[in-house]
Write an enzyme that holds these catalytic residues in place. Structure first.
Site, PDB file in Angstrom:
ATOM      1  N   CYS A   4       0.838  -1.196   0.000  1.00  0.00           N
ATOM      2  CA  CYS A   4       0.000   0.000   0.000  1.00  0.00           C
ATOM      3  C   CYS A   4       0.879   1.256   0.000  1.00  0.00           C
ATOM      4  O   CYS A   4       1.724   1.431   0.889  1.00  0.00           O
ATOM      5  CB  CYS A   4      -0.907  -0.034   1.233  1.00  0.00           C
ATOM      6  SG  CYS A   4      -1.775   1.495   1.516  1.00  0.00           S
ATOM      7  N   ASN A  87     -13.828   8.944  -1.562  1.00  0.00           N
ATOM      8  CA  ASN A  87     -14.270   8.063  -2.633  1.00  0.00           C
ATOM      9  C   ASN A  87     -14.286   6.642  -2.093  1.00  0.00           C
ATOM     10  O   ASN A  87     -13.346   6.211  -1.413  1.00  0.00           O
ATOM     11  CB  ASN A  87     -13.316   8.158  -3.829  1.00  0.00           C
ATOM     12  CG  ASN A  87     -13.429   9.505  -4.522  1.00  0.00           C
ATOM     13  OD1 ASN A  87     -14.527  10.034  -4.708  1.00  0.00           O
ATOM     14  ND2 ASN A  87     -12.307  10.088  -4.894  1.00  0.00           N
ATOM     15  N   GLY A  93     -14.333   5.992  -8.223  1.00  0.00           N
ATOM     16  CA  GLY A  93     -12.985   6.260  -8.742  1.00  0.00           C
ATOM     17  C   GLY A  93     -11.895   6.166  -7.691  1.00  0.00           C
ATOM     18  O   GLY A  93     -10.840   6.780  -7.836  1.00  0.00           O
ATOM     19  N   THR A  95      -8.719   5.127  -6.209  1.00  0.00           N
ATOM     20  CA  THR A  95      -7.538   4.528  -6.849  1.00  0.00           C
ATOM     21  C   THR A  95      -6.537   4.007  -5.823  1.00  0.00           C
ATOM     22  O   THR A  95      -5.676   3.212  -6.170  1.00  0.00           O
ATOM     23  CB  THR A  95      -6.826   5.559  -7.750  1.00  0.00           C
ATOM     24  OG1 THR A  95      -6.515   6.722  -6.979  1.00  0.00           O
ATOM     25  CG2 THR A  95      -7.694   5.950  -8.932  1.00  0.00           C
ATOM     26  N   HIS A 100      -8.876   7.525   2.723  1.00  0.00           N
ATOM     27  CA  HIS A 100      -8.342   8.888   2.744  1.00  0.00           C
ATOM     28  C   HIS A 100      -9.450   9.894   2.547  1.00  0.00           C
ATOM     29  O   HIS A 100     -10.379   9.680   1.771  1.00  0.00           O
ATOM     30  CB  HIS A 100      -7.231   9.076   1.705  1.00  0.00           C
ATOM     31  CG  HIS A 100      -7.590   8.587   0.328  1.00  0.00           C
ATOM     32  ND1 HIS A 100      -7.560   7.249  -0.022  1.00  0.00           N
ATOM     33  CD2 HIS A 100      -7.999   9.253  -0.768  1.00  0.00           C
ATOM     34  CE1 HIS A 100      -7.932   7.126  -1.278  1.00  0.00           C
ATOM     35  NE2 HIS A 100      -8.215   8.320  -1.762  1.00  0.00           N
TER      36      HIS A 100
END
Ligand code: AMP
Ligand code: ZN
Length: 112
Positions: A4, A87, A93, A95, A100
């Site tokens: 990550c 998101n 979307g 990514t 976050h």
């Protein structure tokens, strides 16, 4: 999580323009800003998606919003306004699969 990128930033294995951190939360500048102020606020604990949140994470989530409030003040967008965005998954979307909170501001933001 080893693969990550945000965990790598937390572990100092990858550089970032870090503007805040404490034991639970970190904030840094987005690498591809879409507004004059574009920061990401993340938990230091790896949580992939907002939909994976559990009741025991509530303190971290509260902290992320309080850090956003503090940073917004420091970045001078508290009075003019700003947007907080999370998101969740493919259709939104997302990514990076490490939770976050985007903090966007510094100009009139378009909506949808
Ligand atoms: P999202 O599309 O909501 O998953 O947002 C991921 C955000 O992370 C995007 O705005 C990217 O520009 C940003 N990002 C990706 N890699 C980095 C990095 N290494 N440092 C800072 N921001 C990043
Ligand atoms: Zn992570």
């Amino acid at each position: 999580m080893t693969n990550c990128i945000f965990c790598k930033i937390i572990n100092k294995e990858m550089p970032a323009d870090i503007i805040y951190q404490d034991d639970k939360v970190m904030a840094f500048k987005d690498i591809k800003p879409v507004a004059p102020v574009h920061l990401l606020i993340i938990p230091k604990k790896h949580i992939s998606l907002a939909c994976d949140l559990e009741l025991k994470d509530r303190e971290i989530i509260g902290k992320m919003f309080l850090v956003a409030q503090k940073i917004a003040r420091e970045q001078g967008v508290s009075e003019t306004g700003y947007r907080l965005v999370i998101n969740v998954g493919k259709d939104a979307g997302q990514t990076v699969a490490h939770l976050h909170l985007h903090l966007l501001g510094g100009e009139k933001l378009p909506w949808a």
